[in-house]
Write an enzyme that holds these catalytic residues in place. Structure first.
Site, PDB file in Angstrom:
ATOM      1  N   CYS B 423       0.804  -1.224   0.000  1.00 34.44           N
ATOM      2  CA  CYS B 423       0.000   0.000   0.000  1.00 34.44           C
ATOM      3  C   CYS B 423       0.838   1.275   0.000  1.00 34.44           C
ATOM      4  O   CYS B 423       0.478   2.253  -0.656  1.00 34.44           O
ATOM      5  CB  CYS B 423      -0.967  -0.003   1.159  1.00 34.44           C
ATOM      6  SG  CYS B 423      -0.187  -0.277   2.745  1.00 34.44           S
ATOM      7  N   HIS B 467      -2.056   0.216   7.152  1.00 32.00           N
ATOM      8  CA  HIS B 467      -2.382   0.645   5.792  1.00 32.00           C
ATOM      9  C   HIS B 467      -1.916   2.083   5.609  1.00 32.00           C
ATOM     10  O   HIS B 467      -1.725   2.809   6.584  1.00 32.00           O
ATOM     11  CB  HIS B 467      -3.901   0.537   5.596  1.00 32.00           C
ATOM     12  CG  HIS B 467      -4.327   0.633   4.162  1.00 32.00           C
ATOM     13  ND1 HIS B 467      -3.745  -0.108   3.173  1.00 32.00           N
ATOM     14  CD2 HIS B 467      -5.295   1.377   3.559  1.00 32.00           C
ATOM     15  CE1 HIS B 467      -4.328   0.178   2.023  1.00 32.00           C
ATOM     16  NE2 HIS B 467      -5.269   1.087   2.229  1.00 32.00           N
ATOM     17  N   ASP B 483      -7.948   6.035  -1.839  1.00 33.28           N
ATOM     18  CA  ASP B 483      -7.098   4.874  -1.589  1.00 33.28           C
ATOM     19  C   ASP B 483      -6.725   4.204  -2.888  1.00 33.28           C
ATOM     20  O   ASP B 483      -7.499   3.423  -3.429  1.00 33.28           O
ATOM     21  CB  ASP B 483      -7.828   3.888  -0.674  1.00 33.28           C
ATOM     22  CG  ASP B 483      -6.897   2.783  -0.220  1.00 33.28           C
ATOM     23  OD1 ASP B 483      -5.716   2.794  -0.645  1.00 33.28           O
ATOM     24  OD2 ASP B 483      -7.341   1.921   0.551  1.00 33.28           O
TER      25      ASP B 483
END
Lengths: 305, 684
Positions: B423, B467, B483
C-alpha cells in the site's frame, strides 16, 4: 433374632419373678455392651438375676464376693514364679470370664474397685507389663448395697459413669411373693436354666443393636436432653458425652427388645432413668430419680422452634 | 543463639508455592539469570525445611545479594526505575526466604509476597495475568493462615479452603473499593519499559515499512461500535499524516512558522475557532465507537475520519486525527464520534495547501512529466485523479508483501518498471503524482478494516491491518481521502489483507500465513476468539474504568462529587457489605427451622388443647396418642394411624445424617394432615 431375645427375657422371668421391666432393661444393657450395676438390699435376687442372665446367653460365669480385705490381684490374677522353668507365669484371676458377677462391689477398697473398673473400660488386663485382652463379650454385673449401710466404700462418680445402667429390683409384689415362697429354690432354678441364645446369636444380637435406626429427630431429642441436664439447673453436673452415647445405645437395645428396628422417644424415656440416675446428683438435694423425671418433663420431645 | 523459627509444614507448602508463583512472571519477563537465582534460593529453602541444609550464613547471604545487584546493574545499567527495581525486589524477596529466623520474618516474607505479586500487574494487566495473580493470592493467603496455626496435625488443604473463604468474603469489598475509591495519581511514574511496543506505526514511512509491519499479528486496538457499525469500506482508522517527502521517505512535519499548539485542540478544555467551525459543519452519517488501544509508547490515537471527542488529555489535530497528551503506556480507552462523509478543510489555510504541494527539487522526472501531461489533457482535477486511478486499475500492477527493490527514483521505478508493491508504494506514488500536478496531497497512515470477533460486537485491528492511503485537497470539497490500493486490490479493502494476497497468488498468502503464524485449526481459532472476547470485556470494563468514568459514575450516584460525599459513600458501602456478611453468618448459625412433621405435631397438640383434651406440655407422639385415645375413644383409630405415620416419618425414615436434607414425601405429608383432621373431627 427378636424371638431369641423375647425367649431369653421370658426364661429369666421364670426365675426372677415379677420383674419383667428390670429384666428387659438388664438384657438391653447387655445387648448394648454395657456393664450393669444392681443396687439393692441383700436378698432381693440380684445374684439370681446375674446367674440367670449368664445361663440364658450361655456365657462363662464367675462370681467374686467383694470384701474389704480384697486386693486387685484377687480379681486380675498374679504372676507366679515357676521353679522348674525359672520364669514367672501368669495366673489368671476371676476377671477372665464372659460374665463377672462382682457381688457387693462397694465393700471392697477403692484400690480394688479401681482395678476392676479399669478392666471394664479397657476390656483388657495388664499384669506385670503383659497386656491381655479379656474374653469377648465381657460383662460385669456388679451388685451394690445401698451406701447407707455400714462398712461400704461408695463408688466415686467417675467409676459409676462406667456402668451403663443402674437397676434396683425392689420387693416383689404380694402375688409374686406367694409364688416365690411356693416354688422351689431360685438359685437352683437359675443353675438349671437352659441356654436360649448361643454365643453366636448373642454376638449377632449385639451387632443388630448398632443397626437400629436413630433418626435425626431422635438424636436431636437426646442432644436436647443432654444439654438440659447441663444447663437446666437440675443437677450438680450434667451428663457426659459418654453418658449420651450410652443413652443412645441403650435406647437402641431397648427398641430392639421391643421388636423395633428404629428408636422412638419412648425408648429414650424408659432407659433414661437407669442410664442417667447413678451419674447425676440432684442440685435441689432430693433423689436423682425425681430430678430425672423433671428433666423429661422439661425437654420437649418434638422440637418447638 | 535463639531458637530458629520453624515454619509449620502445612504452611510451608503454601509459602513456597506462593513465593515461586509470584516470582515466575518476573522470571519470564526479566533477564535470564533471575530464573537461576530464584530457583537456586527456592531449592535451598526447600532443603532447609527438609533438614538437609542449614540456613546460609551472613557472608553467603551478602554475596548472593551483591551478585544480584551486580547482575541487575549489568542487565539494566541502573538500579533504579521499575524494571531494575522489580528484578532486585524479586531477588531480595527470595533471599529473605533464607533469612526466616523468627516468626516476624515469616510475616515479612508474606507481606513481601503480596507486594511482589502486585508488581506483576505493573508490567501486564490483561485478563489472564490478572486471573493468575488472583489464583496466587489464594496460596499466599493460605500461607498467612498456616503460620498462624502452629498446631502440627493440620492438613495443608484446609488452609486453602479457609483462604478461599477469606478471599471470597473480601471480593465484594474489593469490587466496591475498585469502583468507588478515587484514583489518586501516583506520586511517582511507574512506567515499565517491558511494556514498550515492539511494533507499530512510526512518525515516518519509507516503502517497505508498512509491508514489514504486516508480518505481525499483534493486536493494535479493539473497536466497539456503540449503535450502528460503520460499513466495511469506511473502516479507515487514521493514525497520522505525512506531509513531508524527501524523495524516499515520508515524514510527519509542519512548516517552520507553525507551532504544534496552533494545530492541536483539546476540546475537553478549550475549543479553538477552527474546531468549533468543524463541529458546526458536521453532517452526514455518524458513528460512535469506543477504541481500546494497546500500549504503543506513542501519542497517536486511531479513529475514523473527522473524529470528535471530549475526553481529558486527548486532542484533535487540524488534520483530523487524534493525539494523546502523553505517550500511551497503558491500554487506553476512548470514545469517539466520527462523521465519515462530512466535507472538511474547504477553507484550509494557505500554508497547509502549499506545504502539501512540496516535492524535492529533483528526482522522478518521468512521473512528473507524466503528471503534467495528464493534468494538461484532463479538464479538471477530478478527471486527472480519475486518470491516475485508471492507470492503477488498468495496467498490470501487483499487490505484494515482498516488492522488488527500487532504484533512486523510487516513484519512476515503481510506476514504470516493477509495478509490484504494497500500500505505501501506491500511496506514495499517487501522492507524488498529485503534488506534481499541483493538487495538495498527503499520506495518511493507520489501519484499515479489522476482524470481527464472532462472539462479541467488537472489531480486532491487528498490526497486519496497517495501511497507508492518500488525502488530497480539492477546492470544492476540501480534503478528500482516496485509496489507490483499492484500485489494485479491492479485496484488501473488502475482506482484509489475507484475502487480497490469496487472490494475487497462493505463494504470497502462504508466506503471509507463515510470517504471522495464524493457526488454521478451527478449534484453536474458536478458542482464540473466545479468549479475545474475554480480554476485550476485561479491557473495556475493568481496565477501561478510569478516573473519568469513575467521576461520571459517582456524579450519577451522588449528584455533586465532594470528598465528604465520597467518604460517606465508602463508609456506607463498607458498612453494608460488613452487615451483609454479619447477617449471613448469623443466618447460617441460627437454629434450624421446624420440619413439616414437627409443625404437624404442634398443630395437633394445640388443637387438642383448644378442645379441652388434657395433655402434658410436650409428650412423645406415641404417649400423646395414648392419652387422647383414652379420653376420646372415637378418635383412637385415626390417631393410631396418625402416630404410625408420624413415627414412620420422624423416626423410621428420617435418616440421622445431620448435614443432608431429608427427602420430603408428599404422600406422608398429606396422610398426616388427613389423619389429624379425622381425629379432630371425632373429638369435637
Amino acid at each position: 433374632m427378636q424371638d431369641v431375645i423375647r425367649q431369653s427375657i421370658t426364661a429369666v422371668s421364670s426365675v426372677v419373678l415379677g420383674k419383667e421391666e428390670q429384666i428387659r432393661l438388664a438384657v438391653s444393657c447387655l445387648l448394648a455392651r454395657g456393664h450393669l450395676l444392681i443396687e439393692d438390699l441383700p436378698g432381693m435376687g440380684k445374684t439370681t438375676l446375674a446367674h440367670a442372665l449368664a445361663r440364658v446367653f450361655s456365657l462363662d460365669y464367675r462370681r467374686v464376693q467383694f470384701t474389704s480385705d480384697m486386693l486387685p490381684a484377687d480379681i486380675l490374677g498374679v504372676s507366679i514364679f515357676n521353679p522348674q522353668t525359672r520364669e514367672f507365669e501368669p495366673k489368671d484371676g476371676p476377671v477372665f470370664t464372659q460374665l463377672l458377677l462382682a457381688d457387693e462391689i462397694n465393700r471392697a477398697t477403692p484400690k480394688t474397685q479401681g482395678a476392676l473398673l479399669e478392666a471394664m473400660e479397657e476390656r483388657q488386663v495388664t499384669l506385670d507389663g503383659l497386656t491381655r485382652a479379656l474374653p469377648d463379650p465381657f460383662f460385669v454385673v456388679a451388685t451394690q448395697n445401698p451406701v447407707t449401710q455400714s462398712g461400704t466404700f461408695p463408688l466415686p462418680e467417675s467409676q459409676l459413669d462406667r456402668f451403663l445402667m443402674r437397676l434396683s429390683l425392689g420387693y416383689p409384689s404380694a402375688e409374686m411373693e406367694l409364688k416365690l415362697l411356693a416354688g422351689s429354690d431360685r438359685r437352683q432354678l437359675a443353675v438349671n436354666l437352659k441356654p436360649v441364645a448361643s454365643g453366636e446369636q448373642l454376638q449377632h444380637a449385639m451387632a443388630e443393636v448398632r443397626k437400629v435406626r436413630a433418626s435425626r429427630d431422635l438424636i436431636d431429642y437426646i442432644q436436647r436432653l443432654l444439654a438440659y441436664s447441663r444447663n437446666g439447673g437440675l443437677f450438680v453436673a450434667g451428663l457426659s458425652p459418654r453418658a449420651g452415647i450410652g443413652l443412645l445405645n441403650a435406647s437402641r437395645a431397648w427398641a430392639l427388645t421391643g421388636g423395633r428396628d428404629y428408636v422412638i422417644p419412648e425408648d429414650v424415656q424408659v432407659v433414661l432413668g437407669p442410664v442417667a440416675e447413678h451419674r447425676l446428683q440432684s442440685l435441689a438435694g432430693g433423689a436423682a430419680a425425681t430430678a430425672t423425671q423433671k428433666l423429661l418433663e422439661s425437654v420437649p420431645v418434638v422440637r418447638r422452634q | 543463639m535463639a531458637r530458629v523459627y520453624q515454619v509449620p509444614q502445612h504452611a510451608f507448602i503454601w509459602l513456597i508455592t506462593g513465593s515461586l508463583l509470584a516470582s515466575i512472571p518476573q522470571m519470564m519477563n526479566g533477564p535470564v539469570w533471575i530464573a537461576a537465582v530464584v530457583l537456586f534460593l527456592q531449592c535451598w529453602r526447600v532443603l532447609v525445611q527438609r533438614g538437609r541444609l542449614r540456613m546460609p550464613g551472613r557472608v553467603l547471604r551478602i554475596s548472593v545479594l551483591a551478585t544480584a545487584v551486580g547482575l541487575t546493574l549489568y542487565s539494566y545499567g541502573t538500579l533504579f526505575g521499575p524494571d531494575a527495581g522489580i528484578t532486585l525486589l524479586v531477588c531480595a524477596f527470595n533471599l529473605k526466604l533464607l533469612e526466616m529466623n523468627k516468626m516476624r520474618d515469616a510475616y515479612v516474607v508474606i507481606v513481601l509476597n503480596y507486594f511482589v505479586l502486585a508488581t506483576v500487574l505493573i508490567v501486564r494487566q490483561d485478563f489472564l495475568i490478572s486471573l493468575y495473580v488472583f489464583v496466587v493470592l489464594f496460596f499466599v493467603t493460605a500461607a498467612l493462615i498456616g503460620i498462624n496455626q502452629p498446631e502440627a496435625n493440620i492438613r495443608a488443604r484446609s488452609q486453602l479452603r479457609y483462604a478461599a473463604a477469606l478471599v471470597a468474603q473480601a471480593f465484594p469489598l474489593m469490587i466496591f473499593l475498585f469502583v468507588v475509591v478515587p484514583r489518586v495519581a501516583p506520586l511517582w511514574e511507574m512506567k515499565s519499559d517491558q511494556k514498550k511496543a515492539k511494533t507499530g506505526m512510526s512518525d515516518s514511512m519509507a516503502p517497505g515499512e508498512v509491508a514489514e509491519l504486516s508480518r505481525s499479528a499483534e493486536l493494535a486496538f479493539r473497536v466497539q461500535f456503540i449503535g450502528e457499525a460503520a460499513p466495511k469500506p469506511e473502516r479507515y482508522w487514521r493514525g497520522l499524516t505525512y506531509s513531508w517527502y524527501d524523495g524516499r521517505r515520508w515524514s510527519q512535519a509542519l512548516p517552520q512558522n507553525i507551532s504544534a499548539s496552533d494545530v492541536v485542540a483539546y476540546p475537553s478544555r478549550f475549543k479553538p475557532r477552527w474546531y468549533s467551525d468543524l463541529e458546526r459543519s458536521a453532517a452526514g452519517p455518524q458513528y460512535q465507537y469506543r477504541i481500546i488501544l494497546e500500549p504503543t509508547s506513542r501519542e497517536w490515537l486511531y479513529a475514523m475520519t473527522t473524529p470528535f471527542i471530549e475526553q481529558n488529555n486527548i486532542g484533535v489535530v487540524s488534520d483530523y486525527r487524534l493525539i494523546s497528551a502523553s505517550p500511551v503506556t497503558d491500554s487506553l480507552s476512548y470514545t469517539v464520534k466520527s462523521y465519515t462523509r462530512m466535507p472538511r478543510g474547504i477553507d484550509a489555510p494557505r500554508w497547509e495547501k502549499e506545504f502539501n504541494l512540496r516535492l524535492p527539487a529533483e528526482g522522478n522526472p518521468r512521473s512528473r512529466a507524466q503528471a503534467r501531461e495528464w493534468r494538461a489533457q484532463a479538464g479538471s482535477d477530478d478527471q486527472y485523479i480519475a486518470r491516475v486511478m485508471r492507470m492503477f486499475r488498468q495496467q498490470k500492477f501487483f499487490y505484494t508483501l515482498t516488492p522488488p527493490p527500487l532504484g533512486p527514483d523510487q516513484v519512476d521505478d515503481f510506476l514504470f518498471r516493477t509495478r509490484a508493491g504494497f500500500c505505501e508504494h501506491y500511496a506514495s506514488s499517487f501522492a507524488v503524482m498529485m503534488r506534481a500536478a499541483g493538487i495538495p496531497a498527503r499520506i495518511v497512515a493507520g489501519y484499515q478494516g479489522g476482524e470481527e470477533n464472532p462472539l462479541g460486537t467488537h472489531l480486532l485491528v491487528r498490526q497486519y491491518d496497517a495501511h497507508a492511503w492518500v488525502e488530497v485537497w480539492l477546492p470544492e470539497s476540501g480534503w478528500v481521502e482516496m485509496d489507490p490500493t483499492a484500485m489494485v486490490a479491492p479485496e484488501r479493502i473488502e475482506s482484509g489483507l489475507e484475502q487480497a494476497l490469496q487472490s494475487q497468488g497462493s505463494e504470497f498468502a502462504s508466506a503471509f500465513n507463515e510470517a504471522i503464524g495464524v493457526s488454521r485449526l478451527p478449534i484453536l481459532k474458536q478458542l482464540a476468539s473466545a479468549m479475545d472476547y474475554i480480554e476485550f470485556n476485561w479491557a473495556s470494563i475493568v481496565l477501561g474504568y478510569d478516573g473519568m468514568t469513575q467521576t461520571e459514575l459517582l456524579k450519577k450516584w451522588l449528584g455533586e462529587v465532594s470528598p465528604l460525599r465520597i467518604a460517606l459513600l465508602i463508609a456506607a458501602g463498607i458498612g453494608i457489605i460488613g452487615l451483609f456478611f454479619a447477617v449471613l453468618l448469623l443466618w447460617r448459625g441460627r437454629r434450624p427451622s421446624l420440619e413439616w412433621w414437627q409443625k404437624e405435631y404442634w398443630r395437633l397438640h394445640s388443637a387438642l388443647r383448644k378442645r379441652g383434651v388434657e395433655i402434658p406440655d410436650h409428650p412423645a407422639p406415641g404417649r400423646l396418642v395414648e392419652l387422647v385415645s383414652a379420653q376420646a375413644p372415637a378418635a383412637a383409630e385415626a390417631l393410631k394411624q396418625w402416630r404410625e405415620c408420624y413415627e414412620g416419618v420422624a423416626y423410621r425414615a428420617n435418616s440421622a445424617n445431620l448435614n443432608g436434607m431429608n427427602k420430603t414425601n408428599s404422600f406422608d405429608k398429606q396422610s398426616l394432615k388427613r389423619f389429624r383432621r379425622i381425629a379432630l373431627r371425632n373429638i369435637s
